[in-house]
Design a protein around this motif. Sequence first.
Motif, PDB file in Angstrom:
ATOM      1  N   ARG A 204     -50.609  55.875-127.271  1.00 55.58           N
ATOM      2  CA  ARG A 204     -51.538  55.338-126.554  1.00 55.58           C
ATOM      3  C   ARG A 204     -52.507  54.348-127.143  1.00 55.58           C
TER       4      ARG A 204
ATOM      5  N   SER B  62     -47.567  51.101-123.261  1.00 52.87           N
ATOM      6  CA  SER B  62     -47.149  50.885-121.839  1.00 52.87           C
ATOM      7  C   SER B  62     -47.680  49.887-121.098  1.00 52.87           C
TER       8      SER B  62
ATOM      9  N   HIS C  44     -38.713  47.789-122.836  1.00 52.93           N
ATOM     10  CA  HIS C  44     -39.327  46.808-121.808  1.00 52.93           C
ATOM     11  C   HIS C  44     -38.366  45.830-121.378  1.00 52.93           C
TER      12      HIS C  44
ATOM     13  N   PRO D 223     -44.460  55.389-124.321  1.00 49.58           N
ATOM     14  CA  PRO D 223     -45.538  55.058-123.494  1.00 49.58           C
ATOM     15  C   PRO D 223     -46.490  56.166-123.179  1.00 49.58           C
ATOM     16  N   GLU D 224     -45.985  57.396-123.234  1.00 49.88           N
ATOM     17  CA  GLU D 224     -46.903  58.371-122.956  1.00 49.88           C
ATOM     18  C   GLU D 224     -47.593  59.129-124.245  1.00 49.88           C
TER      19      GLU D 224
END
Length: 646
Positions: A477, A482, A505, A473-474
């Motif tokens: 992008r 995320s 998730h 998630p970081e």
Amino acid sequence: MEPIPKPTLLSSDLEANDSDSESLTLSRLVYSIFSEVWKEYWKWDRQYSHDALQSLSFSNTPYVHRQDDLSKLLCTSSTPPSSTRDERFDKGTRDQDFVTVYSRNHNFSVSRVEFLSEHTIVADSTFEQHKPYESCSPLSRTVFKGDDADKMAFIPYVDDEHFDFLDHTLCYESFAWQNTKESNDIDTITLETAYRLHNEHSLAYADIDNTRVLPRRLLSTPKKTGLFALSHRRDIPQWSKNQAQYYDSFPQQPMPAAGDLRGRLQSLQGLFCPNLNCIQVLCPVHMELEPPLQIKTPKTPLLDILSQVENPCSPLCFIHAADVESHPSWTEEDIANFNTILEIMPDSPPCHFAIMCYKPCREVLHYLKLMSSTATKTLEVSEIGKGKSPVPIFRDHDADDFTPNEPCRHAGLCNINSQCPCFQNKSHCLRSCQCSMECARRWRGCRCGTTKGGNSCASDRCPCVVVRRECDPELCRSCKCSEAIVTWLSRDSTSSRCRNAQIQHGVQKDVEIKNSRWGLGAFLKEPAKRGDLISEYVGELIYEASFDSRGQVEVAEHRGRSYAFGLNSTLSLDSSYLGNTSRFIDHARSSTSRDLHPNCRAYVRLVNGEHRIGIFAVEDINSGAEIFIDYGTAFYKNEGNTPENT
Ligand SMILES: C[S@@+](CC[C@H](N)C(=O)[O-])C[C@H]1O[C@@H](n2cnc3c(N)ncnc32)[C@H](O)[C@@H]1O
């Protein structure tokens, strides 16, 4: 009374009389106070247990009608004694059952008695008894167990003449109940001993620890939390008059001063697990006792950061006027705090700094300009003469040949000279590694785009999918991984979503457990599409020795059911004792009948630095269908099954 444990290290010396060395005198003192407390504690314990049991007897249960200070509810089934019956019992309810509820104080005296009528439900049909089945505690995420203890917590199948439990005990060194060294009682005795030695004999706690006579260390070390710190996290029996003074007497973890932002951030960071799979307070799996502050290297030029700000944060925002009239005079503490924030979030706009530093945004920008020019120069100087690093080699895409390592924490680049564990293990550096964000060993994530109503990262075109890691998630992008969880939670089918982040998730299907061909089986309660995660396979992470002693050859064989999966080159995932519904998924061979074929498959994925197993649908599946996976050839070998009989 329990026998007093002898300190292993010094027991013979302690009994010898002829040595007068200072340390031996100290050790003897510690041992003698420990023995004194030991005797007092068990005497108290015996009386306490006696009183507790005594208080439960009927003859000793006086009726005291007090509503306050209720500490314990104890229930027994009986009809109410006639002397205390109230009107309710005379209104034709006599043949009903009643439960007498005694509310008790700390000292076991009864504070209140109530009679509650019990409603009996008569079932229409008789229930069929379920055949014997082992219990399994429900688990929402995998837990790390490593090696099972050498102490056996219980004897499995002790009343089953067909199980050779004597043979099984050979896997252990002792029974857990024989070990008196690790218990709340011992900790309680040790704390009182420490109190007396310090307050009545003026011994420093470090000196007490150095004798190594007490069963537990009092003070924390970088690797292990001491008993003082642990004692804040548990209840200690109320037995000693000194207890009220413990917390003033025992040293606390020093709290950073109010103005020490760096120290405060570090202690706060130490509370939360940095692993994105976890983020749990005081996580026992991933956390070091005092992790260093996560320092980041600036990646985005200041001009780019500024251009991303759309709205002014205040009338003094840099958007209104970027320059200050004169150099703002900040105190040394202001500058130190500013630098600390800059170290941990260097790519933030001045508006964020303004809030955290309590300074006008415009002044922050002035200092940011000063600092960024210094940072660029430092970077340039530090990069000079390094030459080109060799192309890094990785093998973390293959779970069979790889086990994730701890995040790296060393000075310098991640290479052979720094003995970087990621370099040695040929793995990518992790989010919580201490190296620079520019480190060549860091995974860069994917650049997959999303389409309206479509999915991203669903095929081998996504570089994360290719190397069997879920999107980060970081880092990833553009696939908005995320945000995928929000999309899923809102059940908004028109939004695009990253398909390669389902395990992290927790996007799982509703599954029901029912009787099936081979014991219990797992059935879908809603339809699934090809590629959907049905469930994560969770359990205990264990090493090979525990895998063996848990008895793939003994207990599991006797039970006739095995719940262990090979996870990677060193760890297995066992859901025998802890697990979720996926432990009930049965096996089917490829290319058998329509209703008995593998409609799902288990995949090992690297998720934020850890291996996790997801059970994914390999075709569209209707609601109500039983879930099957192919266990693989090991199933035939280990369990004496032949492809024909399955
Ligand atoms: C992970 S458990 C599956 C759940 C199990 N049916 C239960 O009742 O708990 C695996 C065990 O189920 C049984 N099993 C599952 N599929 C099977 C098959 N196709 N043939 C024979 N036994 C099977 C075997 O005993 C196996 O060790």
